[in-house]
Design a protein around this motif. Structure first.
Motif, mmCIF file in Angstrom:
data_model
loop_
_atom_site.group_PDB
_atom_site.id
_atom_site.type_symbol
_atom_site.label_atom_id
_atom_site.label_comp_id
_atom_site.label_asym_id
_atom_site.label_seq_id
_atom_site.Cartn_x
_atom_site.Cartn_y
_atom_site.Cartn_z
ATOM 1 N N CYS A 321 0.777 -1.232 -0.135
ATOM 2 C CA CYS A 321 -0.130 0.046 -0.212
ATOM 3 C C CYS A 321 0.879 1.251 0.032
ATOM 4 O O CYS A 321 1.874 1.434 0.618
ATOM 5 C CB CYS A 321 -0.910 -0.003 1.061
ATOM 6 N N GLN A 322 0.524 2.113 -0.943
ATOM 7 C CA GLN A 322 0.987 3.384 -0.859
ATOM 8 C C GLN A 322 0.116 4.758 -0.394
ATOM 9 O O GLN A 322 0.276 5.702 -0.928
ATOM 10 C CB GLN A 322 1.601 3.545 -2.349
ATOM 11 N N CYS A 323 -0.957 4.373 0.402
ATOM 12 C CA CYS A 323 -1.870 5.233 0.696
ATOM 13 C C CYS A 323 -1.208 6.400 1.439
ATOM 14 O O CYS A 323 -1.903 7.611 1.322
ATOM 15 C CB CYS A 323 -2.868 4.604 1.663
ATOM 16 N N VAL A 326 -0.088 8.897 -1.106
ATOM 17 C CA VAL A 326 -1.480 9.582 -1.941
ATOM 18 C C VAL A 326 -1.658 10.550 -0.975
ATOM 19 O O VAL A 326 -2.067 11.750 -1.364
ATOM 20 C CB VAL A 326 -2.346 8.457 -2.226
ATOM 21 N N CYS A 336 0.257 4.220 -7.292
ATOM 22 C CA CYS A 336 0.378 3.415 -6.733
ATOM 23 C C CYS A 336 0.562 1.995 -7.342
ATOM 24 O O CYS A 336 -0.235 1.705 -8.223
ATOM 25 C CB CYS A 336 -0.759 3.158 -5.576
ATOM 26 N N VAL A 338 -0.338 -0.888 -6.830
ATOM 27 C CA VAL A 338 -1.526 -2.027 -6.751
ATOM 28 C C VAL A 338 -2.856 -1.374 -7.308
ATOM 29 O O VAL A 338 -3.848 -2.021 -7.178
ATOM 30 C CB VAL A 338 -1.631 -2.658 -5.400
ATOM 31 N N PHE A 339 -2.722 -0.002 -7.571
ATOM 32 C CA PHE A 339 -3.943 0.399 -8.043
ATOM 33 C C PHE A 339 -4.594 -0.079 -9.220
ATOM 34 O O PHE A 339 -4.030 -0.424 -10.349
ATOM 35 C CB PHE A 339 -3.656 2.168 -8.320
ATOM 36 N N CYS A 343 -5.697 -3.928 -5.694
ATOM 37 C CA CYS A 343 -6.434 -2.858 -4.974
ATOM 38 C C CYS A 343 -7.556 -2.158 -5.740
ATOM 39 O O CYS A 343 -7.265 -1.645 -6.782
ATOM 40 C CB CYS A 343 -5.534 -1.811 -4.336
ATOM 41 N N LEU A 349 -7.400 -3.126 -0.800
ATOM 42 C CA LEU A 349 -6.339 -3.194 -0.136
ATOM 43 C C LEU A 349 -6.112 -1.919 0.933
ATOM 44 O O LEU A 349 -5.667 -2.078 1.966
ATOM 45 C CB LEU A 349 -4.865 -3.548 -0.864
ATOM 46 N N GLY A 350 -6.064 -0.862 0.497
ATOM 47 C CA GLY A 350 -6.101 0.252 1.357
ATOM 48 C C GLY A 350 -7.391 0.985 1.507
ATOM 49 O O GLY A 350 -8.178 0.898 0.577
ATOM 50 N N ALA A 351 -7.501 1.765 2.496
ATOM 51 C CA ALA A 351 -8.648 2.474 2.763
ATOM 52 C C ALA A 351 -9.151 3.439 1.833
ATOM 53 O O ALA A 351 -10.259 3.710 1.614
ATOM 54 C CB ALA A 351 -8.589 2.882 4.263
ATOM 55 N N LEU A 352 -8.185 4.079 1.011
ATOM 56 C CA LEU A 352 -8.563 5.278 0.153
ATOM 57 C C LEU A 352 -9.292 4.434 -0.985
ATOM 58 O O LEU A 352 -9.813 5.246 -1.821
ATOM 59 C CB LEU A 352 -7.169 5.798 -0.441
ATOM 60 N N MET A 353 -9.444 3.261 -1.195
ATOM 61 C CA MET A 353 -10.248 2.694 -2.171
ATOM 62 C C MET A 353 -11.589 2.222 -1.593
ATOM 63 O O MET A 353 -12.402 1.592 -2.423
ATOM 64 C CB MET A 353 -9.710 1.162 -2.623
ATOM 65 N N CYS A 360 -8.365 7.322 -4.219
ATOM 66 C CA CYS A 360 -8.219 6.111 -5.118
ATOM 67 C C CYS A 360 -9.732 5.699 -5.351
ATOM 68 O O CYS A 360 -9.637 5.193 -6.917
ATOM 69 C CB CYS A 360 -7.666 5.028 -4.414
HETATM 70 S S1 SF4 Z 1 -5.899 2.765 -1.739
HETATM 71 FE FE1 SF4 Z 1 -5.141 1.031 -2.891
HETATM 72 S S2 SF4 Z 1 -4.384 2.034 -4.743
HETATM 73 FE FE2 SF4 Z 1 -4.823 3.579 -3.215
HETATM 74 S S3 SF4 Z 1 -2.642 4.082 -2.419
HETATM 75 FE FE3 SF4 Z 1 -3.891 2.639 -1.075
HETATM 76 S S4 SF4 Z 1 -3.070 0.520 -1.660
HETATM 77 FE FE4 SF4 Z 1 -2.766 2.130 -3.398
#
Ligand code: SF4
Lengths: 376, 93
Positions: A321-323, A326, A336, A338-339, A343, A349-353, A360
């Motif tokens: 995750c690179q949340c 971001v 990111c 995995v965008f 994810c 995977l990350g909460a921004l999704m 995201c």
């Molecule tokens: S929500 Fe998913 S795509 Fe967005 S930064 Fe987090 S891990 Fe990456």
């Protein structure tokens, strides 16, 4: 400008964009680097993506999508704590729909529900209290999240529980507060922001005075903004005007909803029930001083953390995750690793999704309009 | 949750607990109005008023035009549908 036609006042929007272009031409720094404006609130993020506002703006303006979505910044450890309580047979765990899908390190609340835990989606903390009334033999826990916009609702619900003498109700308090968060962003060394769009509905509760430090101490303009597309455009114009004039002030574009002094009845309830925590953990951002609130001793029996002796799990964000990057505006969502692959909104995977107010999910949903492509 | 939804107060249910019934595009439910009443704006003055509702709490009085515009935007954002589904599907049973 393909999205502009959907506006009620498309002429007004075009005029505003023209005025923004003119202003940008008069700002010196725009010739060297983009002017970075952060919208703090997830509601603005959603509106910006939905209406393709980024694509309408001149390329000299960079919108940085801030951490103002309370669902998106919930750390895994808090979800794990909540899942642990939800899995107790005597507990009915209640929360808002979005919060159910936030991934924990073991599972989300939704997965806990599928595994047999009694997790129920409610629209309001009042509904959780009603469940406690109806089920006196069970413990009803409300997973309380949100900034100052929703803080009064859980505070008033706790006060109501007290007034009625309801003992089988408690709140797992994950409320966060905006001002220390903005301060942490401004103190962060890898951040270069020229101005802010201030949150609309948080400010409806706290007023605009608490932001004065942004102007006085950090010398950055901030405009408290409504979330309609024209509101956002007008507020961006107001920020740019301040930059051009060399001013740093707190201005209020959303006066029709936001009183300067905030909502006193709401604030009274908040101060009565909550006090600041020394630290609170944010997904992607780490620990931020004074950024969360907890239930005061006087209301300890309504505090799920004390009632169930929660372990306060600390769990690192997943490697992929690179949340955090971001959230800080260092990378764009599509950058990111995995965008859109591992994810995505179905399996975040990350909460921004998770929530449509997360950058995201908004990019994913609305096609991630790249500025250059649309502006040209 | 953060954007809220406009509704119109149609009746007062409980003066002490500050509860009222609102109509949100045809969906009715009870909300708490404690944050929008005080000595100069007593609870009786709420009926017929448009309010912005966040998670079951009326947080601000708004005018009718603002309510209509906000609802339109919420529909376009897909938030209104989600909000009203949540209102109807709330875990009460
Ligand atoms: S929500 Fe998913 S795509 Fe967005 S930064 Fe987090 S891990 Fe990456």
């Amino acid at each position: 400008m393909k999205y502009v036609d959907e506006f009620r006042d498309r002429d007004k929007a075009r005029t505003l964009v023209k005025e923004i272009e003119t202003l940008v031409g008069e700002i010196d720094i725009a010739r060297e680097r983009p002017i970075a404006i952060m919208e703090v609130c997830g509601g603005h993020t959603h509106s910006i993506f939905r209406y393709g506002l980024e694509g309408m703006l001149p390329k000299e303006i960079e919108l940085v999508h801030g951490p103002g979505c309370p669902v998106c910044v919930l750390p895994m450890g808090r979800i794990d704590d909540c899942v642990a309580v939800a899995e107790r047979p005597d507990v009915i765990c209640t929360t808002f729909g979005d919060a159910m899908r936030v991934p924990g390190s073991r599972k989300s609340l939704l997965q806990a529900k599928a595994g047999g835990a009694d997790v129920r989606m409610v629209y309001s903390p009042m509904d959780a209290l009603a469940l406690a009334r109806k089920n006196p033999e069970r413990e009803v826990v409300f997973f309380g999240i949100g900034f100052e916009t929703t803080m009064p609702s859980t505070a008033l619900t706790i006060l109501q529980a007290e007034a009625e003498g309801i003992e089988n109700f408690s709140v797992f308090c994950n409320h966060i507060t905006i001002v220390p968060t903005i301060k942490a962003i401004l103190d962060s060394p890898d951040m270069q922001l020229d101005g802010f769009l201030g949150p609309g509905h948080v400010s409806m509760v706290i007023g605009t005075d608490p932001y004065e430090f942004v102007a006085h101490y950090y010398k950055r303009p901030m405009v408290v903004a409504g979330f309609e597309p024209l509101d956002v455009l007008q507020s961006i114009w107001m920020v740019l005007k301040q930059i051009k004039d060399g001013r740093a002030e707190i201005e209020n574009q959303y006066k029709r909803i936001v009183p300067k002094q905030g909502n006193n009845r709401a604030l009274d309830a908040v101060f009565k029930v909550y006090e600041l925590r020394e630290f609170f953990e944010w997904r992607g951002l780490g620990s931020i001083e004074h950024s969360g609130v907890r239930i005061r001793d006087a209301y300890a029996r309504y505090d799920a953390e004390r009632k169930f002796a929660m372990p306060h799990l600390k769990v690192a964000d997943p490697q992929a995750c690179q949340c955090g990057d971001v959230l800080k505006g260092i990378i764009k969502p599509w950058e990111c690793r995995v965008f859109g692959t591992s994810c995505n909104p179905e399996t975040p995977l990350g909460a921004l999704m998770v929530s449509s107010e997360g950058a995201c999910a908004a990019y994913y949903q609305y096609g991630g309009i790249k500025k250059q492509a649309v502006a040209s | 949750m953060c954007l809220g939804i406009p509704g119109r107060i149609i009746k007062i249910d409980d003066v002490d607990k500050k509860l009222a019934t609102v109509d949100v595009s045809g969906v009715r439910r009870q909300v708490n109005v404690a944050c929008i009443v005080d000595n100069s704006n007593p609870i009786e003055t709420c009926v017929g008023e448009w309010v912005l509702i966040h998670v079951g709490f009326a947080m601000s009085r708004i005018d009718e035009a603002e309510a209509a515009e906000t609802l339109k935007i919420l529909h376009e954002l897909g938030e209104a549908q989600a909000e009203m589904e949540a209102m109807q599907a709330s875990g009460l049973r």
